[in-house]
Design a protein around this motif. Structure first.
Motif, short mmCIF file in Angstrom:
data_model
loop_
_atom_site.label_atom_id
_atom_site.label_comp_id
_atom_site.label_asym_id
_atom_site.label_seq_id
_atom_site.Cartn_x
_atom_site.Cartn_y
_atom_site.Cartn_z
N VAL A 116 0.83 -1.21 0.00
CA VAL A 116 0.00 0.00 0.00
C VAL A 116 0.87 1.25 0.00
O VAL A 116 0.60 2.20 -0.76
CB VAL A 116 -0.98 -0.01 1.19
N ASP A 117 1.90 1.28 0.82
CA ASP A 117 2.78 2.45 0.87
C ASP A 117 3.50 2.65 -0.47
O ASP A 117 3.64 3.78 -0.93
CB ASP A 117 3.80 2.32 1.99
N ALA A 118 3.94 1.57 -1.08
CA ALA A 118 4.61 1.68 -2.37
C ALA A 118 3.65 2.20 -3.43
O ALA A 118 4.03 3.02 -4.27
CB ALA A 118 5.19 0.33 -2.78
N TYR A 119 2.42 1.74 -3.39
CA TYR A 119 1.42 2.21 -4.35
C TYR A 119 1.18 3.71 -4.18
O TYR A 119 1.12 4.45 -5.17
CB TYR A 119 0.12 1.42 -4.20
N GLN A 120 1.10 4.16 -2.95
CA GLN A 120 0.92 5.59 -2.70
C GLN A 120 2.13 6.39 -3.19
O GLN A 120 1.99 7.47 -3.75
CB GLN A 120 0.65 5.86 -1.21
N ALA A 121 3.33 5.84 -3.00
CA ALA A 121 4.54 6.50 -3.50
C ALA A 121 4.52 6.58 -5.03
O ALA A 121 4.87 7.62 -5.61
CB ALA A 121 5.78 5.75 -3.02
N TYR A 122 4.08 5.52 -5.66
CA TYR A 122 3.96 5.50 -7.12
C TYR A 122 2.99 6.59 -7.58
O TYR A 122 3.29 7.35 -8.50
CB TYR A 122 3.49 4.11 -7.58
N LEU A 123 1.83 6.65 -6.93
CA LEU A 123 0.83 7.65 -7.30
C LEU A 123 1.35 9.07 -7.10
O LEU A 123 0.97 9.99 -7.84
CB LEU A 123 -0.46 7.46 -6.49
N ALA A 124 2.23 9.24 -6.12
CA ALA A 124 2.81 10.56 -5.84
C ALA A 124 3.95 10.90 -6.79
O ALA A 124 4.53 11.99 -6.69
CB ALA A 124 3.29 10.62 -4.39
N GLY A 125 4.28 9.98 -7.69
CA GLY A 125 5.32 10.24 -8.67
C GLY A 125 6.73 9.98 -8.18
O GLY A 125 7.71 10.39 -8.82
N GLU A 126 6.86 9.30 -7.05
CA GLU A 126 8.18 8.99 -6.51
C GLU A 126 8.85 7.89 -7.33
O GLU A 126 8.18 7.11 -8.00
CB GLU A 126 8.07 8.57 -5.04
N SER A 127 10.16 7.81 -7.24
CA SER A 127 10.91 6.76 -7.90
C SER A 127 10.78 5.46 -7.11
O SER A 127 10.62 5.49 -5.90
CB SER A 127 12.39 7.13 -8.00
N GLN A 128 10.89 4.37 -7.82
CA GLN A 128 10.82 3.06 -7.16
C GLN A 128 12.05 2.88 -6.27
O GLN A 128 13.18 3.05 -6.74
CB GLN A 128 10.77 1.95 -8.21
N PRO A 129 11.83 2.54 -4.99
CA PRO A 129 12.98 2.28 -4.12
C PRO A 129 13.79 1.08 -4.63
O PRO A 129 13.22 0.13 -5.16
CB PRO A 129 12.35 1.95 -2.76
N GLU A 130 15.08 1.14 -4.46
CA GLU A 130 15.94 0.06 -4.95
C GLU A 130 15.57 -1.27 -4.32
O GLU A 130 15.65 -2.32 -4.96
CB GLU A 130 17.40 0.40 -4.67
N ASN A 131 15.16 -1.26 -3.05
CA ASN A 131 14.84 -2.50 -2.35
C ASN A 131 13.37 -2.88 -2.45
O ASN A 131 12.90 -3.76 -1.73
CB ASN A 131 15.25 -2.40 -0.88
N TYR A 132 12.64 -2.27 -3.37
CA TYR A 132 11.22 -2.58 -3.54
C TYR A 132 11.04 -4.08 -3.80
O TYR A 132 11.71 -4.65 -4.66
CB TYR A 132 10.63 -1.77 -4.70
N ASN A 133 10.16 -4.70 -3.04
CA ASN A 133 9.79 -6.11 -3.21
C ASN A 133 10.97 -7.06 -2.99
O ASN A 133 10.95 -8.19 -3.48
CB ASN A 133 9.20 -6.34 -4.60
N ALA A 134 11.98 -6.62 -2.25
CA ALA A 134 13.22 -7.40 -2.11
C ALA A 134 12.97 -8.79 -1.53
O ALA A 134 13.58 -9.77 -1.99
CB ALA A 134 14.23 -6.64 -1.25
N GLY A 135 12.09 -8.91 -0.55
CA GLY A 135 11.83 -10.22 0.05
C GLY A 135 11.24 -11.21 -0.94
O GLY A 135 11.65 -12.38 -1.00
N TRP A 136 10.28 -10.74 -1.73
CA TRP A 136 9.65 -11.61 -2.73
C TRP A 136 10.65 -11.96 -3.83
O TRP A 136 10.73 -13.11 -4.27
CB TRP A 136 8.41 -10.95 -3.30
#
Length: 174
Positions: A34-54
């Protein structure tokens, strides 16, 4: 509907050859990231560690020779959530070896209308994914193994009608 003491997590821990997922919803925004989706909607860049566990889990499976792949049934125009999922999620998960296919039903009938989201493991175990009307994950039901053939049929039909994500994304995505 649950007829096994196994859970979805158990199936992920024990599959030997392949794990297939069918996705049918346009919005899973209440189900995770949910937080990543909100960041995406806000136009932020994808964090390097996004989805790292999966991605690490995927890599542990694919590097040992197992296949993890999915088909998403969708139509254009894409929802904001699908732009996020495909642009951030799929592209990131591919680095762990997951394969993606798109069954685009824009301007044509959905050959799998009414089929629920599910995971199918080794063509013998199926977990149906349950969501509410807002895309919130409610849990899964592991089905009796006698129903596996029905769901492998859905898998095969989806794959026959789908195209590789990278090809579809190059034409319709970014």
């Amino acid at each position: 509907m649950t007829s096994s003491s196994k859970t979805l997590s158990d199936l992920f821990d024990s599959f030997q050859r392949e794990a297939f997922r069918l996705e049918t919803l346009d919005d899973y925004s209440k189900s995770g990231n949910v937080d990543a989706y909100q960041a995406y909607l806000a136009g932020e860049s994808q964090p390097e560690n996004y989805n790292a566990g999966w991605v690490d889990e995927l890599r542990s499976h694919t590097e040992s020779g197992k296949r993890v792949y999915r088909v998403h049934i969708l139509s254009r125009p894409l929802t904001d959530y699908l732009r996020f999922e495909l642009g951030w999620g799929y592209r990131k998960n591919m680095t762990g070896g997951e394969e993606f296919f798109i069954l685009d039903v824009t301007d044509k009938p959905n050959p799998l209308a009414g089929v629920p989201d599910f995971w199918c493991f080794d063509s013998g175990s199926v977990a149906v994914m349950n969501y509410d009307g807002t895309g919130k994950y409610l849990g899964s039901d592991v089905l009796d193994p006698g129903r596996a053939a029905e769901f492998t049929g859905y898998r095969d039909a989806a794959l026959t009608a789908a195209q590789p994500f990278s090809d579809w994304w190059a034409e319709y995505g970014a």
